[in-house]
Design an enzyme around this catalytic site. Sequence first.
Site, PDB file in Angstrom:
ATOM      1  N   HIS A 192       5.341  -9.840  -2.827  1.00  0.00           N
ATOM      2  CA  HIS A 192       6.394  -8.851  -3.020  1.00  0.00           C
ATOM      3  C   HIS A 192       6.805  -8.650  -4.483  1.00  0.00           C
ATOM      4  O   HIS A 192       7.100  -7.536  -4.912  1.00  0.00           O
ATOM      5  CB  HIS A 192       7.607  -9.297  -2.193  1.00  0.00           C
ATOM      6  CG  HIS A 192       8.838  -8.554  -2.513  1.00  0.00           C
ATOM      7  ND1 HIS A 192       9.076  -7.299  -2.018  1.00  0.00           N
ATOM      8  CD2 HIS A 192       9.877  -8.858  -3.314  1.00  0.00           C
ATOM      9  CE1 HIS A 192      10.212  -6.875  -2.498  1.00  0.00           C
ATOM     10  NE2 HIS A 192      10.723  -7.793  -3.271  1.00  0.00           N
ATOM     11  N   GLU A 434      -8.776  -4.293   8.594  1.00  0.00           N
ATOM     12  CA  GLU A 434      -8.287  -5.458   7.850  1.00  0.00           C
ATOM     13  C   GLU A 434      -8.848  -6.763   8.387  1.00  0.00           C
ATOM     14  O   GLU A 434      -8.609  -7.824   7.822  1.00  0.00           O
ATOM     15  CB  GLU A 434      -6.762  -5.526   7.935  1.00  0.00           C
ATOM     16  CG  GLU A 434      -6.082  -4.254   7.484  1.00  0.00           C
ATOM     17  CD  GLU A 434      -4.575  -4.344   7.517  1.00  0.00           C
ATOM     18  OE1 GLU A 434      -3.993  -4.698   6.484  1.00  0.00           O
ATOM     19  OE2 GLU A 434      -3.977  -4.061   8.567  1.00  0.00           O
ATOM     20  N   ASP A 458      -5.646  -7.731   3.165  1.00  0.00           N
ATOM     21  CA  ASP A 458      -5.821  -8.584   4.333  1.00  0.00           C
ATOM     22  C   ASP A 458      -7.288  -8.857   4.632  1.00  0.00           C
ATOM     23  O   ASP A 458      -7.641  -9.958   5.035  1.00  0.00           O
ATOM     24  CB  ASP A 458      -5.134  -7.960   5.555  1.00  0.00           C
ATOM     25  CG  ASP A 458      -3.643  -8.272   5.549  1.00  0.00           C
ATOM     26  OD1 ASP A 458      -3.307  -9.461   5.358  1.00  0.00           O
ATOM     27  OD2 ASP A 458      -2.832  -7.359   5.705  1.00  0.00           O
ATOM     28  N   CYS A 505      -6.954   1.278   0.856  1.00  0.00           N
ATOM     29  CA  CYS A 505      -5.584   1.244   0.338  1.00  0.00           C
ATOM     30  C   CYS A 505      -5.128  -0.151  -0.119  1.00  0.00           C
ATOM     31  O   CYS A 505      -3.951  -0.351  -0.396  1.00  0.00           O
ATOM     32  CB  CYS A 505      -4.608   1.802   1.360  1.00  0.00           C
ATOM     33  SG  CYS A 505      -4.550   0.841   2.872  1.00  0.00           S
TER      34      CYS A 505
HETATM   35  C1  PEP Z   1      -3.899  -4.407   2.917  1.00  0.00           C
HETATM   36  O1  PEP Z   1      -3.865  -5.343   3.713  1.00  0.00           O
HETATM   37  O2  PEP Z   1      -4.815  -4.228   2.093  1.00  0.00           O
HETATM   38  C2  PEP Z   1      -2.813  -3.411   2.885  1.00  0.00           C
HETATM   39  C3  PEP Z   1      -2.897  -2.341   2.140  1.00  0.00           C
HETATM   40  O3  PEP Z   1      -1.716  -3.652   3.626  1.00  0.00           O
HETATM   41  P1  PEP Z   1      -0.577  -4.705   3.216  1.00  0.00           P
HETATM   42  O4  PEP Z   1      -0.786  -5.103   1.788  1.00  0.00           O
HETATM   43  O5  PEP Z   1       0.711  -3.988   3.443  1.00  0.00           O
HETATM   44  O6  PEP Z   1      -0.827  -5.810   4.197  1.00  0.00           O
HETATM   45 MG    MG Z   2      -2.510  -5.393   5.336  1.00  0.00          MG
END
Ligand code: PEP
Ligand code: MG
Length: 594
Positions: A192, A434, A458, A505
């Site tokens: 975070h 993921e 992930d 992403c």
């Molecule tokens: C990811 O897991 O790459 C993702 C974009 O989601 P988060 O970071 O919110 O788990």
């Molecule tokens: Mg994720």
Amino acid sequence: MARAIVRGISVSTGFAIGKAVFVNRRHHAEVPRQSIGLSLVEPEEARLRQAFSDVEGDLASARDRIPAELAEHRHILESHLMILKDPKLCGAAAKHIRDLGVNAEWALEKAVAELEKAFGQLDDLYIRERLQDVRVMSDRVMARLLGTVRTELAVEGRVIIMAHDLTPADTVMLEVGKIMGFATAQGGKTSHTGIMARTLGIPALVGAGELEELVGDGDLVILDGVGGRVLVDPDEDELAEFNELADQFEDYQRRIYRGCQLPAETIDGYRVQVLANIELIEEVAAVLDNGGEGIGLYRTEYSYLNRLDLPGEDELADKYSDLAAIMSPRKVIFRTLDLGADKFITSFGALDEANPAMGLRAIRFCMQHPELFKTQLKAIARASAYGNVSIMFPMISGLREVRRAKAKLREAQEELRAEGKRFNADMPVGIMIELPAAVMIASMLAEEVDFFSIGTNDLIQYSLGIDRTNAHVSYLYQPLHPAVLRSIKHVVDAAHQAGIEASLCGEVASDPFCVPILMGMQIDCISLSPQAIPGIKRIIRQARMSECKSLLRDVLACRTVGKINRLVRDTIFHKYPEELNFFASLLDNDDLGG
Ligand code: PEP
Ligand code: MG
């Protein structure tokens, strides 16, 4: 030479030079336990109540001057204030002082432990999350009692914040205008602190394990958010060098910013969509300013965390519809709730899960809380009437899960229809890839949905078996591991064979060392933090698809991550020396082995 150098993981690039201020250190590992005589009961109870009221005062004043960038977090403070006022905590601790004749710290610890015991066993994740808020607040009161924590920045001028760890609740307590950077002892690459720092556009370092031993409150430090280190008590030469670097960095940022509204198209005409990841709606301005072509990942968790009640359908629908309308005709992809695991609820351990990352999170959590899920689905569907809205489900592991999630969406849409509310019946539905399982069956999953979005944060965690929030194994977090690259390619190919869009992403999308490889795979779309967009667009605009494809071929021919890192580093540094000067990469600088 600096008195000490503390190494950590850079999660937001840039440089800061200034005074270190600790907002929290690891504290009260040992809660003092003393029996007190009858004559001390009253003063001890008064001391306890004073500590509660001091923390309440801190929170109330933080709430009243919360900066616009973090306004969405205001409810965190409201909910924490309610906890402080709740007799179940302060009243119970005071009773222990009176009944048991113990000191305030012991009494408080006992009261919290009892609450945890009473509610922690309940099967309701929501209540257990609230318990974590109780823990956050009792920690603050405890620190007041022990005199070990500074909760306010009673300092002149701007400072660099140091902490054992920073939760969203900690961050909103700070006056952001005074903060030049963050460094925390805990945390991993995708924690975070990095997200907040990038939102605020300041450098940040996490996982700097020796921070608390080697840095003193008030020390002059250089936070090197490129090299991933804190220099403590730097000498004149180091100060001059870093001042110069900071100037060059600002210059560079100004330059990349100029071209950020141009399309992300290679010299030989290959176009990539560059979208933004956001956590707060307030970030929309930064998305548009930085040349984001839409929202590729709206992490919807924030509206749910750190509040006592759950947001209702109308509240969410208003918020989501505003976002869709502001961004229209640009795309907005709403990711359904991804609560659990690292989503800011692990730090206090109230969730009774030995392995939260593999526990009841994301789509699994939603399926177990159908009413909560339906409320969100209806709100997203309602927003689809106001713009170019898509929806995606996180942590999908198999076909049945997607089908069940889609059935829930249809149910939500049917209810809206019956209620006479508008929505787009053709809203595209996607899933996040993921889990290694989803990679393996990507071609089957592709038949069920309109797009894939690869969540590498992930996917790397689950593929390589390393906890993304754990600083100890952070060195193993290798986006260019052959297994990771093959997984991504497999998913992109499966999407294309099925005629659907492949997007990515995770943080990999903002890594200049990775993006040319993703382009070689012919990724359709990448989504990254708004602040990283100008630099990545510039990389894409200077690239040739033919070179990216040849880099991909070479990379896939390597058998070890060390070799890939070296190859990528050499090729990309050679091509983009300027871009990479200031880049804090996911690619590990120290370890080219493996
Ligand atoms: C990811 O897991 O790459 C993702 C974009 O989601 P988060 O970071 O919110 O788990
Ligand atoms: Mg994720």
